[in-house]
Design an enzyme around this catalytic site. Sequence first.
Site, PDB file in Angstrom:
ATOM      1  N   ASP A   2     -14.072  50.332   4.896  1.00  0.00           N
ATOM      2  CA  ASP A   2     -15.287  49.523   4.820  1.00  0.00           C
ATOM      3  C   ASP A   2     -14.989  48.212   4.097  1.00  0.00           C
ATOM      4  OD1 ASP A   2     -17.906  48.886   5.223  1.00  0.00           O
ATOM      5  OD2 ASP A   2     -18.676  50.086   3.560  1.00  0.00           O
ATOM      6  N   HIS A  19     -12.008  42.147  10.831  1.00  0.00           N
ATOM      7  CA  HIS A  19     -11.570  43.331  11.581  1.00  0.00           C
ATOM      8  C   HIS A  19     -10.100  43.206  11.966  1.00  0.00           C
ATOM      9  CE1 HIS A  19     -15.530  44.843  11.415  1.00  0.00           C
ATOM     10  NE2 HIS A  19     -16.069  44.005  12.288  1.00  0.00           N
ATOM     11  N   LEU A 113       3.473  62.601  10.643  1.00  0.00           N
ATOM     12  CA  LEU A 113       2.097  62.352  10.198  1.00  0.00           C
ATOM     13  C   LEU A 113       1.177  62.462  11.398  1.00  0.00           C
ATOM     14  CD1 LEU A 113      -0.004  60.995   8.090  1.00  0.00           C
ATOM     15  CD2 LEU A 113       0.606  58.867   9.206  1.00  0.00           C
TER      16      LEU A 113
END
Length: 234
Positions: A2, A19, A113
């Site tokens: 955020d 973004h 991962l």
Amino acid sequence: MDGNGRWATRRFLPRTVGHHKGLDAVRTTVEACVQRGVEYLTLFAFSSENWRRPEEEVSVLMTLFVSALEREVGRLIRNGVRLKVIGDVSAFNPVLQTAIREAEARTADNGKLVLTIAANYGGRWDITQAMRRLLAERPECLTRPELIDDAALEPFLATAGMPEPDLFIRTGGEQRISNFLLWQLAYTELYFSEDFWPDFDAAALDRAIASFGERERRFGRTSAQVAAVAPQSR
Ligand code: IPE
Ligand code: MG
């Protein structure tokens, strides 16, 4: 993740620049997690509520997803990262759906991962879709609801087969969960950072992990009970 918009607005830039910068932070964080031996990283990229944003911002985010999926796969493979997308992807345009499926398939053999991207995801959606699929697959549960318990529902959640998260990190200064992994976060340690997501980096990750290291996880037990149990059997 955020704070992309505010990061940009503070610099008198359009929110969408934030973004793009946020994607750089994703790359940095994924690689920092690989280096630190983190086995699962789940990023909340787009919530079911984010459709309410201005059309242009939503469209930039979608384009960014597609280009990131196409451009980053090589790097993910080099780093041993397996990509998974959770959420209602049927709402995305077909180009994005294809990019998602291809990126998942191309990274499917990687084991260092598991990078899960929550896209058009909502915690309540996850619980309700899991319940619907459970009832469809096991109709006997309709007449015998006592058959339904945590373990019965778990295999139908979007995160089926993944361990419960140890640590939740929210950047950008807000202290809420905002419909992220509601079921899965039951015993997760929560960490809130004032950093805007584009500023999040390896050092910020280390601060979060250090905070996690100071927590005593009791899972409902008392402190004395936790201390009495050998660490390996916890
Ligand atoms: C998070 O940053 C990114 C997405 C939800 C896609 P925001 O866009 O929410 O940034 P702020 O909260 O407006 O600063
Ligand atoms: Mg926000």
